[in-house]
Every structure is written in C-alpha cells, then in structure tokens.
Design an enzyme around this catalytic site. Structure first.
Site, PDB file in Angstrom:
ATOM      1  N   SER A   1      -9.487   1.909   3.746  1.00  0.00           N
ATOM      2  CA  SER A   1      -8.716   2.672   2.795  1.00  0.00           C
ATOM      3  C   SER A   1      -7.796   1.813   1.932  1.00  0.00           C
ATOM      4  O   SER A   1      -7.306   2.277   0.909  1.00  0.00           O
ATOM      5  CB  SER A   1      -7.876   3.719   3.524  1.00  0.00           C
ATOM      6  OG  SER A   1      -6.933   3.079   4.371  1.00  0.00           O
TER       7      SER A   1
ATOM      8  N   SER B   1      -9.252  -0.488   7.930  1.00  0.00           N
ATOM      9  CA  SER B   1      -8.829  -0.332   6.528  1.00  0.00           C
ATOM     10  C   SER B   1      -8.305  -1.577   5.850  1.00  0.00           C
ATOM     11  O   SER B   1      -8.156  -1.578   4.636  1.00  0.00           O
ATOM     12  CB  SER B   1      -7.757   0.742   6.428  1.00  0.00           C
ATOM     13  OG  SER B   1      -8.372   1.981   6.324  1.00  0.00           O
TER      14      SER B   1
ATOM     15  N   LYS C   1       0.848  -1.197   0.000  1.00  0.00           N
ATOM     16  CA  LYS C   1       0.000   0.000   0.000  1.00  0.00           C
ATOM     17  C   LYS C   1       0.881   1.243   0.000  1.00  0.00           C
ATOM     18  O   LYS C   1       1.963   1.239   0.602  1.00  0.00           O
ATOM     19  CB  LYS C   1      -0.879  -0.047   1.263  1.00  0.00           C
ATOM     20  CG  LYS C   1      -1.868   1.098   1.425  1.00  0.00           C
ATOM     21  CD  LYS C   1      -2.711   0.890   2.688  1.00  0.00           C
ATOM     22  CE  LYS C   1      -3.688   2.016   2.944  1.00  0.00           C
ATOM     23  NZ  LYS C   1      -4.496   1.796   4.158  1.00  0.00           N
TER      24      LYS C   1
END
Ligand code: GLN
Length: 474
Positions: free
Chosen positions: A151, A175, A76
């Site tokens: 997220s 997330s 990420k």
C-alpha cells in the site's frame, strides 16, 4: 544540482559548503513538480520544507545540526504529523488534522530531517497496488501504465522518482517491501515492536510496523537507528537496545542461508523472478556461503491466516470512524443510527468495506472459533516453523513478489488475484520477523525484481550488513 545517491554524499557536500539544504529541498520540489502526473503526494509542504532547510543551514554553520541534517523525507498518509492533514487516503477522514507527532515522525524532526510532504497510499493501507486510494492510483515511474505496488505506493515512487531520499511507510503484510520491489529500491520492515506505533494509524495492530524505503542500505540504517527503540507512548514497543546500525555494516566472512523450496515451485511465479532468485543463490554459493533448500509446507496457509487475522483486527480498529469523532460525517442523516450507517457507507471505499465485513464475520460468535481462533493457532505454527529454520541458518532468502509490477486495472476485478501479490511477504508479517527487500535485477522489459532477506527477531544489524554486501556483489 546533481542527483545524490546517499545521505553520506549529501553531508560531505553540506560540510564543504558545495551544497545547502535549501538547494536540496528546491531540487526535490522541482522533481515533484515535474512528475506531478505520478500522483505521489497528497500534500507537499513546500514553504515549510524550505523554511526548515534555511534553519538547518544556519545550524550547520554553527555546528549544531542534528545527525539527519540534509535528509529529505516523505511520510505516508498514515503517520501523525502535528497540524498536518492525515487521512489514510480515505474520504472518511476528509478535513482531519493530526494533533500530535507520531514517535517516528518526532524523532526524525528532532534529528533535523526535513519532511517534504505526505504520500498517497491504499486506503487505510489495505491493498497491493495503490489503486484503492480515494485519491486515485500512483503510477510507477518506470512505466506509467503499471502500478508501483502498495500500500505504500506513493512512498516508494517518492524515492524512485528522486523526490526525496527516504520515505516512511507502513508494513502490515508487505506494504513497504512489495512496492520497494516493484520500484527497484530498498524497503525494510523491522521486527514487530522495533519502532513505536504511537502515531501510526492502526490497520491490524498485531502486524503493523513502521517501515523505511530508501535508495541504499546506509540511509535506511541511519533512519532506523534514529526512530527505533523504547517509547513511553507505546507499551508494546520493545525495550531491546538499538544498535548503531549505520556503523555495523561490515559483513561476516561467511553465512548460512536457506531458501524455501515451495516459494520457487509456486504456480504463479514468473519465470524471470524465479531465475533472478536462483541467480542470487548461485552468486552466494560461488562466494563461499552455504546455501541450502528447506521445506515450508505451511506456505499454502499463509494468505488465509494473514487475511483472517488482519480483517478481524481491522474491523475492530476501524470502528472508531463513525462520524462522531473524526473527519467526515454524512450530510444525509436523520438520526444517530443513520449517521453511523451513512457516514461509514459513504466515507469508506469498497475494499475497506469488504474487509470490515469479512473481519466482522470471522469475529462473530458462531464463526469465531472456526476462523479467528484457528488462524491464531496457525499463526503460532508459522512463527515456530520459520524460527526453527532461522535457528539453523542466518537468513532465509525468497523473492519479494511472484511477479514484477502489473498493469493498472489488471487485478482490480478479483480480490484473490490481488491478494496473491502478498504471497511471499506475509510470512514475516505473520511471524513478526524483520525482513528487507533489496533490488535483484530486472526482467527483460526492465521491470525491477526484489529479493527478500529474513532473519530472526531483532537482527536488523545482520540483515543490513548482509544486504549491503549482497547489493555490491558482482
Ligand atoms: N497488501 C496487504 C494488504 O492489503 C498488505 C498491506 C500492508 O502491509 N499494509 O493487507
């Protein structure tokens, strides 16, 4: 090449010579290319991944390859990776490159995992749908009109769409777990402090955890045992020894499990999510486990506590992006003050600015006690009450999200509606407890549903063994 469902199967074929790491990387790169429209990667490291694969293939021949040889991973865009772009999906870090490897990233590389690219996410990991990215939303591969969750939306879809085997994400309030649920994969948030935060971009430091998304439990387990544990670069990381999780996946004969009445009575819960949760509970009972309902009246206070504390921490953490030290600086400035103001106004997106303002407000002298101090007290109550349940039960089970993946744009107008997507994930984040989301069937339209399993601190081994058992229970 056939699609692989686990690292074990990949490693079997690597050692028999039926497969090479180069073939594997080429396979994942071709999937990334085919599904570019999903907007999963901000950058793909194709040449670098192929070169790493070649090197690991020769190590395999010599018998010197590390334990994660054959594991292709996405990371990420909040994890530091030397000389690679890093920007938390924000324009404010345009052009920024990381000068060091975060500990989790370093340990993956040391074990011969291959990093294939960095994934899109909500800006600074603030969001529940990936629509807050400065680089556009990620689409759910099951239905392109729907969000993948957030997220870590890019991370989840990178696994869902078979672009890699494992994704590293971050989980501050859900997330990793919420997108895992929306995409039908596994997502683990370990105990707070289990994995070093060195090289993880800070959102709310007393909540932030590196998390792992994968297709199955054994891949998640081996990744966790590789990256967890003490680290001289993070004084807050736990010194608790790291078990070999992947070798401890045998379940106990019977478990005592609690589920929370209020979660299933919540107004906004989708009846199919509720139905599947109850089905899982029935299945456990039918297989000889003790499952009981418990009350948790603090549920109503979870979101307020989470959003007061995380915005407070974010307002402080994000003050470093001022146009001086990193990335973007507004070209429209006349003096120091206008540089700060214009850089921050132009560089940050709407949601991030909203949260910085909220956080600054709750920390301001006149309101500090009314909001911040009070929320800290409630945080302690939430942790104590949750741990009280876990002193009597092995696990708490609850749905990961109140609904299945929603449509793009469906909750963009009203932030409160969006925050409700986190209702069931923030309890463990506020409490610092380890929690996994595993697939728990689909709704009638084929959209995945997730089930969370929470345990007491540092019982990831128990969670993983139980998840493996439950995922194979008919
Ligand atoms: N959706 C939550 C938020 O926006 C969780 C984010 C996260 O875990 N990083 O704060």
């Amino acid at each position: 090449m056939k699609p692989y469902t686990s690292l074990n199967l990949i490693q079997e074929d690597l050692s028999s010579g039926a497969l090479s790491c180069v073939q594997l990387v080429e396979y994942f790169l071709s999937n990334i290319e085919k599904k570019k429209h999903l907007n999963v990667f901000l950058e793909v490291y194709d040449e670098e991944a192929k070169a790493a694969a070649k090197l690991i293939d020769s190590k395999l021949k010599e018998g010197t390859a590390g334990p994660l040889a054959g594991l292709v991973v996405s990371i990420k865009d909040v994890l530091c990776h030397t000389d690679h772009g890093l920007q938390g999906s924000s324009h404010i870090l345009d052009g920024f490159k990381s000068q060091f490897n975060g500990t989790a990233v370093q340990r993956l590389l040391d074990a011969d995992a291959i990093i294939i690219g960095r994934t899109n996410c909500d800006e600074f990991a603030m969001g529940s749908s990936n629509e807050n990215s400065a680089f556009g939303p990620v689409l759910n591969d099951i239905d392109n009109d729907r969000v993948p969750g957030g997220s870590s939306g890019g991370a989840a879809v990178s696994v869902q769409a078979d672009m890699c085997m494992i994704a590293l994400g971050s989980d501050t309030g859900g997330s990793v777990r919420q997108p895992a649920a929306f995409c039908g994969i596994v997502g683990l948030k370990p105990t707070y402090s289990r994995i070093s935060r060195h090289g993880l971009m800070a959102y709310a430091s007393s909540f932030d955890c590196v998390g792992i998304l994968g297709k199955n439990i054994s891949d998640v387990a081996i990744t966790l045992e590789t990256i967890a544990g003490k680290d001289e670069y993070d004084s807050t990381v736990s010194q608790t020894p790291v078990p070999q999780y992947s070798k401890k996946l045998k379940p106990a004969d019977s478990y005592k499990i609690a589920y929370i009445r209020e979660t299933l009575e919540t107004e906004g819960i989708n009846p199919e999510v509720k139905g599947k949760t109850l089905e899982a509970i029935e299945k456990l009972k039918n297989n000889g486990h003790e499952v009981e309902v418990v009350d948790f009246p603090l549920l109503d206070h979870l979101l307020a506590t989470y959003y007061i504390l995380t915005t407070a921490e974010a307002s402080s953490n994000l003050s470093r992006y001022d146009g001086v030290k990193y990335g973007f600086r507004s070209p429209n400035t006349t003096d120091l003050e206008s540089m700060y103001k214009k850089t921050r106004s132009e560089g940050f997106g709407h949601e991030v600015k909203t949260r910085i303002m909220l956080g600054t407000f709750v920390l301001s002298a006149s309101y500090y006690d009314a909001y911040y101090t009070k929320a800290q007290k409630v945080r302690r109550m939430i942790r104590d009450e949750t741990k009280k349940i876990l002193s009597k039960y092995d696990f708490i089970v609850l749905p990961t999200t109140p609904t299945t993946a929603f449509k793009l744009g469906e909750h963009s107008e009203d932030p409160l509606e969006m925050y409700l997507a986190d209702l069931f994930t923030v309890q463990s984040s506020v409490s610092g407890l380890p929690t996994i989301s595993i697939p728990n069937g689909t709704d009638e339209g084929g959209l995945p549903i997730g089930l969370q399993i929470v345990s007491d601190d540092f019982q990831e081994d128990k969670i993983l063994a139980f998840s493996e058992y439950l995922m194979n229970l008919n």
